[in-house]
Design a protein around this motif. Structure first.
Motif, mmCIF file in Angstrom:
data_model
loop_
_atom_site.group_PDB
_atom_site.id
_atom_site.type_symbol
_atom_site.label_atom_id
_atom_site.label_comp_id
_atom_site.label_asym_id
_atom_site.label_seq_id
_atom_site.Cartn_x
_atom_site.Cartn_y
_atom_site.Cartn_z
ATOM 1 N N ASN A 179 0.739 -1.065 0.022
ATOM 2 C CA ASN A 179 -0.048 -0.026 -0.163
ATOM 3 C C ASN A 179 0.704 1.032 -0.059
ATOM 4 N N VAL A 180 1.904 1.063 0.849
ATOM 5 C CA VAL A 180 2.858 2.428 0.697
ATOM 6 C C VAL A 180 3.521 2.618 -0.626
ATOM 7 N N GLY A 181 3.762 1.410 -1.304
ATOM 8 C CA GLY A 181 4.186 1.696 -2.812
ATOM 9 C C GLY A 181 3.206 1.996 -3.629
ATOM 10 N N GLY A 182 2.033 1.724 -3.653
ATOM 11 C CA GLY A 182 1.023 2.143 -4.383
ATOM 12 C C GLY A 182 0.829 3.795 -4.280
ATOM 13 N N VAL A 183 0.822 4.040 -2.981
ATOM 14 C CA VAL A 183 0.396 5.394 -2.851
ATOM 15 C C VAL A 183 1.383 6.478 -3.298
ATOM 16 N N LEU A 184 2.724 5.859 -2.982
ATOM 17 C CA LEU A 184 3.769 6.734 -3.434
ATOM 18 C C LEU A 184 3.837 6.926 -5.084
ATOM 19 N N ALA A 185 3.316 6.085 -5.655
ATOM 20 C CA ALA A 185 3.118 5.943 -6.961
ATOM 21 C C ALA A 185 1.960 6.998 -7.399
ATOM 22 N N ASP A 186 0.941 7.056 -6.624
ATOM 23 C CA ASP A 186 0.117 7.885 -6.849
ATOM 24 C C ASP A 186 0.473 9.524 -6.738
ATOM 25 N N LEU A 187 1.671 9.806 -5.888
ATOM 26 C CA LEU A 187 2.140 10.982 -5.571
ATOM 27 C C LEU A 187 3.148 11.168 -6.717
ATOM 28 N N GLY A 188 3.151 10.433 -7.632
ATOM 29 C CA GLY A 188 4.408 10.746 -8.566
ATOM 30 C C GLY A 188 5.882 10.278 -8.268
ATOM 31 N N ARG A 189 6.097 9.566 -6.934
ATOM 32 C CA ARG A 189 7.334 9.243 -6.595
ATOM 33 C C ARG A 189 7.472 7.867 -6.873
ATOM 34 N N TYR A 190 7.929 7.568 -8.147
ATOM 35 C CA TYR A 190 7.783 6.268 -8.732
ATOM 36 C C TYR A 190 8.953 5.197 -8.219
ATOM 37 N N GLU A 191 10.138 5.949 -8.170
ATOM 38 C CA GLU A 191 11.547 5.192 -7.779
ATOM 39 C C GLU A 191 11.451 4.744 -6.187
ATOM 40 N N GLU A 192 10.796 5.597 -5.388
ATOM 41 C CA GLU A 192 10.230 5.192 -4.074
ATOM 42 C C GLU A 192 9.363 4.282 -3.915
ATOM 43 N N ALA A 193 8.296 4.282 -4.883
ATOM 44 C CA ALA A 193 7.239 3.295 -5.156
ATOM 45 C C ALA A 193 7.975 1.973 -5.509
ATOM 46 N N ARG A 194 8.959 2.002 -6.510
ATOM 47 C CA ARG A 194 9.249 0.845 -6.852
ATOM 48 C C ARG A 194 10.239 0.039 -5.915
ATOM 49 N N ALA A 195 10.968 0.847 -5.160
ATOM 50 C CA ALA A 195 11.760 0.061 -4.151
ATOM 51 C C ALA A 195 11.038 -0.493 -2.990
ATOM 52 N N ARG A 196 9.862 -0.066 -2.540
ATOM 53 C CA ARG A 196 9.078 -0.375 -1.565
ATOM 54 C C ARG A 196 8.256 -1.731 -2.168
ATOM 55 N N LEU A 197 7.905 -1.620 -3.487
ATOM 56 C CA LEU A 197 7.319 -2.756 -3.812
ATOM 57 C C LEU A 197 8.140 -3.946 -4.397
ATOM 58 N N GLU A 198 9.258 -3.622 -4.573
ATOM 59 C CA GLU A 198 10.462 -4.807 -4.739
ATOM 60 C C GLU A 198 10.425 -5.438 -3.358
ATOM 61 N N ARG A 199 10.543 -4.701 -2.247
ATOM 62 C CA ARG A 199 10.907 -5.399 -0.894
ATOM 63 C C ARG A 199 9.516 -6.151 -0.678
ATOM 64 N N ALA A 200 8.407 -5.604 -0.854
ATOM 65 C CA ALA A 200 6.993 -6.412 -0.565
ATOM 66 C C ALA A 200 6.786 -7.547 -1.224
ATOM 67 N N LEU A 201 7.358 -7.589 -2.462
ATOM 68 C CA LEU A 201 7.294 -8.733 -3.207
ATOM 69 C C LEU A 201 8.421 -9.807 -2.857
ATOM 70 N N GLY A 202 9.472 -9.380 -2.431
ATOM 71 C CA GLY A 202 10.478 -10.501 -1.861
ATOM 72 C C GLY A 202 9.823 -11.205 -0.747
ATOM 73 N N VAL A 203 9.161 -10.463 0.382
ATOM 74 C CA VAL A 203 8.740 -10.916 1.675
ATOM 75 C C VAL A 203 7.505 -11.848 1.312
ATOM 76 N N LEU A 204 6.830 -11.463 0.241
ATOM 77 C CA LEU A 204 5.406 -12.303 -0.013
ATOM 78 C C LEU A 204 5.887 -13.418 -0.739
ATOM 79 N N GLU A 205 6.955 -13.582 -1.670
ATOM 80 C CA GLU A 205 7.523 -14.670 -2.434
ATOM 81 C C GLU A 205 8.092 -15.854 -1.375
ATOM 82 N N LYS A 206 8.762 -15.159 -0.299
ATOM 83 C CA LYS A 206 9.402 -16.140 0.466
ATOM 84 C C LYS A 206 8.210 -16.963 1.595
ATOM 85 N N VAL A 207 7.184 -16.103 1.956
ATOM 86 C CA VAL A 207 6.112 -16.566 2.854
ATOM 87 C C VAL A 207 5.223 -17.323 2.133
ATOM 88 N N LEU A 208 4.540 -16.703 1.024
ATOM 89 C CA LEU A 208 3.468 -17.375 0.307
ATOM 90 C C LEU A 208 4.059 -18.264 -0.692
#
Length: 1016
Positions: A852-881
């Motif tokens: 959700n943080v990544g999504g709202v950063l993208a809405d604010l136009g802060r795409y590089e910050e959004a990418r970093a948060r989403l990459e981190r989230a994806l790594g955790v989810l792949e490990k857990v799920l």
């Protein structure tokens, strides 16, 4: 340009949780006892009925007045119940003083609120009124003081009086165990309800107990000038002189020994009609230090052993008194006449019964004569017409909307249970009479008799608990506890009975064991009913009696029940220590089933309650082996459930599903297909299927569970509300948002009526409803629900509780839907900080907030910050799920869109195609709409609007009507830029404009309005 939403319930609010206890409700027609003895004067209070106090209490009546204040009957509007409201006028309000009244009142509230015991009055609230007076809101008790109760005409028998004081003593002993000293125990500060329950109250002088050598400031000694004064000295002495120990009157600090004195002085007065020492003045009280023990009246019917026990507690020297109130209570319980009867009974057994399972306490059954039909009388006082009426009254007095229905259901269950009990009991009697010379048959009959009597003990404990007074928590659990009573079929299972651990061979030891077993069985009822603290107090009293007997199976069962009570009370470390002792005793007693149950509890404590998965991984094979050796199906089902939840917690969903399927099969075989234990297994199975993305299967299992619960506990029970909420989550996952909304609104209605609008469970359901409203595009309504839920949970749980973070996440999504992106980001960041502090950086819930943080950063136009948060989230989810879980499509889609804005088109393509693949099912569904929209946006960014159109047409068809606004606008852009159907493009954009205007999303409204203005 995403429309923020929560596609999956991975944030954790998806599953209804039990937080806190249900509130009691007012009982119609009750008249409470006076919590303060009547006296002249009102302490300056003039409070008329109908007057409102503290913004929530409406005065109903004056119950009692005294020198320190007044006690009122009042109605608590916030929690919808009657209370007894104690008011004390502060000296500051009258223009002077040192504030001691306020301090004492607050101390009373704090002291009593720390106690959760059936023989202590419950305290609900405390505070200060506008005029400076202090109030305490406490349990509204219908009845009288213990003094009034003892002054009954005709006089009560001394055994009846001692019984009431034993109950009061247990409440006072519980206070001592909590580290509190009452300092003013007397018969006026003990209440006897109309339900017969005795409760200690007025802890206004209580304080934390002090150990020897305590340096706390002592109570001020009585001045010499007061020694000849009358006994009533308001404000000079903290306590009531007639019941105060001599050392207190000379200024020493109060402790347990002074409470022992007060208890014994009160009991002496109740039994003999006068206080222990003649007193006209303070000087006469102080002279008792030099006097002899009190002498009972010559015509007293009270036996000498009782007088001795009381005299020991009245010794002038506190060092010569019993060191604890429990010692006094044990001496008062140790009736020589009862011991003689037991000795005679055991002696008769030793002579007449030399059988393996001879049971002294039930020889009456073989003395009944030729007829066995009278055995039904064994249920008198256990489950007969008066008991049924008392239970029904107690339940209905809670005021819960489903109380009457629950009472009827409990009555039906217990009627069936007792009929089966009588049938088996008669069979045993007839078998004994028909084969008087058959040792094996006789031995088996005695084993069956012992089994049935243990079942009767649990039944008696349960009905006694239900009938002792209004208790909303008990109403909630009454049907499950009734279903959890030990099955009677076991008592007819010859193989099981003969395989059980035999009783001791020594007839005297055997009689002691059987008598103690009858006292241990109520622990199981208290456990099932959720009365953990009460059960812990009882188990603490029983263990010193059980352990010296040396019968390992009984000791192991008592320890295991205590460990389970500790686990229920949240003392996981203490429970683990106790269960290790239970395991050792079960092994020593060769009780394989009990050992397996203890090992299973240890696995639960280690792996789930204390979150030590690596330790649990080591324990699991051992537990499985012990359970298999025990060969008990119910224990095997419980063990499979614990291991399934361990696997579920670490994301091994397929293995967890296999365990839950086995649990379901076993419980259906054990209980039939309509038992609450079966519903629990179906719920576990439905939830893991939901987490696996198998939503249609999850819906089927959860609807079955709901049907069982509605049939068993009734359609308005809180359990039904929780199941409706869980089912609503599945409908959300299926994209059936109106179906989901209907389930959540019904669940919320049930919960608000049962628990009130400000209960944490109500807050959880408010947040769930808010999530569904978001999916329907009703963001302002969702925001209001989330704001209300957040306020409730922050007040109840504190600002850093994980459940608070989940509501913050949902609130952030609602704010993003309204276009308030920065406000949303702040809520998400706060939620993330709470989750990381609670669970660490690689937890599933942390990953959800990161998405959700990544999504709202993208809405604010802060795409590089959004990418970093989403990459981190994806790594955790792949490990857990795991890499194939459908929930991964959400961060993959958002990541693909961020990469699109960064111009990294190839990476974006791979992410979006993978997201689409994870959502593929045999039938097209709403979950495909988001990745398809992302792919359409990518084609537009690449300058390929014609290629975007079919992707977006498909997404528009699949997206739910209220959630398709963004897809329509992107499709409008693709149609316009590809020059395919520009009139339709304008129509779609205009429709999106109206939707965003209706929802109040200013940034999206500005974007679409500008686009339309430039093309008209």
């Amino acid at each position: 340009m995403r429309e923020p939403k929560q596609e999956e319930s991975t944030a954790g609010l998806g599953e209804a949780r039990t937080v806190g206890n249900p509130r009691p409700a007012p009982a119609e027609g009750e008249r409470p006892t006076e919590h303060t003895p009547p006296a002249s004067g009102s302490g300056g209070f003039h409070v008329a009925p109908g007057h409102a106090l503290a913004g929530r209490y409406t005065v109903l009546d004056v119950l009692g007045q005294g020198g320190m204040g007044v006690v009122l009957a009042a109605y608590d509007a916030r929690l919808d119940r009657r209370v007894a409201l104690k008011l004390v006028r502060s000296r500051e309000a009258d223009g002077g003083g040192d504030g001691l009244a306020q301090v004492r009142m607050v101390r009373e509230a704090q002291s009593m609120a720390r106690l959760n015991h059936p023989h202590v009055v419950s305290v609900y609230d405390a505070g200060t009124l506008e005029d400076g007076s202090v109030f305490i809101a406490m349990e509204y008790v219908q009845g009288q003081t213990l003094r009034s109760w003892c002054q009954h005409t005709p006089p009560r028998h001394w055994r009846e009086v001692i019984g009431a004081y034993l109950d009061a003593g247990r409440g006072l002993a519980a206070a001592h165990a909590a580290g509190l000293v009452h300092r003013d125990f007397k018969p006026d500060n003990v209440l006897v309800g109309e339900d017969g329950r005795v409760r200690v109250t007025d802890f206004g002088l209580a304080r934390a107990g002090s150990a020897p050598g305590d340096t706390a400031r002592p109570v001020t000694a009585i001045p010499a000038s007061a020694l000849q004064a009358p006994l009533t000295l308001p404000g000079s002495v903290l306590g009531t002189p007639a019941y105060m120990a001599p050392e207190l009157l000379q200024g020493q600090t109060a402790n347990v020994c002074s409470d022992v004195y007060a208890f014994c002085a009160s009991l002496h007065e109740a039994l003999h009609g006068r206080v222990p020492f003649p007193m006209d003045s303070m000087a006469s009280i102080l002279r008792l230090k030099e006097g002899q023990p009190p002498v009972p009246p010559e015509d007293s019917q009270v036996p000498a052993w009782v007088s001795r026990a009381i005299s020991q507690g009245l010794h002038p020297d506190p060092m010569q008194r019993p060191g604890s109130l429990e010692q006094v209570l044990r001496r008062l319980e140790d009736d020589p006449e009862a011991r003689r009867r037991t000795w005679l009974r055991m002696g008769g057994l030793a002579v007449s019964v030399a059988l393996l399972a001879g049971l002294a306490v039930w020889t009456w059954g073989r003395q009944q004569g030729p007829g066995c039909e009278s055995l039904e009388r064994r249920l008198e006082g256990v489950w007969d017409a008066p008991v049924k009426a008392r239970v029904t009254r107690a339940m209905e007095a809670t005021g819960l909307p489903y109380a009457k229905d629950t009472a009827r259901r409990v009555e039906r269950l217990l009627d069936g249970y007792t009929q089966a009990w009588v049938k088996q009991r008669v069979e045993v009697c007839q078998e004994t009479a028909a084969h008087p010379a058959a040792p094996r048959s006789q031995s088996l009959a005695l084993l069956r008799e012992a089994c049935l009597e243990r079942r009767r003990s649990q039944l008696q404990a349960f009905t006694g608990l239900l009938g002792r007074g209004p208790d909303p928590e008990l109403v909630d659990k009454a049907v499950p506890v009734a279903q959890a009573l030990p099955p009677l079929e076991y008592c007819a299972d010859v193989q099981a009975l003969l395989a059980a651990v035999p009783p001791p061979e020594d007839p005297q030891v055997r009689a002691r064991v059987e008598a103690l077993q009858a006292r241990v069985e109520p622990l199981a009822v208290l456990l099932s009913a959720g009365k953990y603290e009460e059960g812990l107090v009882l188990s603490e009293q029983l263990l010193p009696q059980v352990e010296p007997v040396g019968h390992a199976p009984l000791n192991a069962r008592t320890l295991l029940l205590r460990a389970r009570l500790q686990e229920g009370a949240g003392d996981y470390k203490g429970s683990e220590n106790t269960v290790l002792r239970a395991i050792s005793e079960a092994a020593r007693g060769r009780d394989a089933v009990l050992a397996a149950q203890a090992w299973n509890l240890r696995l639960l404590l280690v792996g789930i309650r204390q979150a030590r998965p690596k330790d649990a991984e080591v324990l699991a094979p051992m537990v499985e082996t012990v359970v298999e050796l025990a060969g008990d199906e119910a224990t095997r089902a419980d063990s499979l459930q614990v291991r399934g939840r361990l696997l579920d917690n670490v994301g091994q969903f397929e293995q967890a599903r296999e365990h839950y399927e086995r649990v379901l099969s076993l419980r259906e075989r054990l209980h039939g297909k309509s038992h609450l234990q079966v519903a629990l297994a179906l719920t576990d199975l439905g939830n893991v299927l939901r987490r696996m993305g198998r939503l249609a299967e999850a819906k089927e299992r959860l609807e079955r569970a709901l049907a069982i619960q509605q049939d068993t506990v009734g359609p308005t029970h809180v359990t039904v509300a929780q199941s409706l909420a869980t089912l609503g989550i599945v409908f959300t996952g299926l994209g059936q948002f109106e179906e989901a909304r209907a389930r959540h609104e019904r669940a919320l209605d049930i919960m608000e009526k049962a628990l009130g609008p400000d209960h944490p469970q109500t807050a959880t359901l408010l947040a769930e409803l808010g999530n569904v409203l978001q999916d329907l595009g009703r963001y302002e309504e969702a925001r209001a629900r989330h704001e209300r839920a957040l306020a409730i949970l922050e007040k109840a749980l504190g600002p850093e509780h994980p459940n608070v973070s989940k509501v913050l996440t949902s609130l952030g999504i609602a704010l993003a839907g309204l276009g308030r992106y920065e406000d949303a980001r702040l809520r998400f960041e706060r939620a993330l900080a709470i989750q990381e502090k609670t669970f660490g950086p690689e937890h599933l819930d942390v990953a959800v907030v990161l998405v959700n943080v990544g999504g709202v950063l993208a809405d604010l136009g802060r795409y590089e910050e959004a990418r970093a948060r989403l990459e981190r989230a994806l790594g955790v989810l792949e490990k857990v799920l795991g890499p194939q879980h459908p929930a991964l499509s959400i961060p993959l889609t958002l990541l693909g869109r961020a990469l699109t804005h960064l111009g990294r088109y190839e990476e974006a393509q791979r992410r979006l195609e993978r997201a689409l693949a994870l959502q593929q099912q045999p039938e097209e569904h709403a979950g495909l709409a988001e990745p398809l929209t992302g792919l359409g946006l990518l084609q537009l960014a690449r300058g390929r609007p014609a290629a975007a159109v079919p992707l977006l047409e498909r997404a528009s068809r699949l997206a739910p009507e209220e959630a398709a606004t963004e897809t329509r606008f992107v499709l409008a852009r693709a149609l316009w830029e590809s020059k395919q159907d520009r009139p339709r493009a304008l129509e779609l954009a205009t429709r999106a404009q109206k939707d965003w205007q209706r929802r109040g999303n200013a940034p999206r409204l500005a974007e679409v309005s500008q686009w339309l203005a430039s093309r008209r």
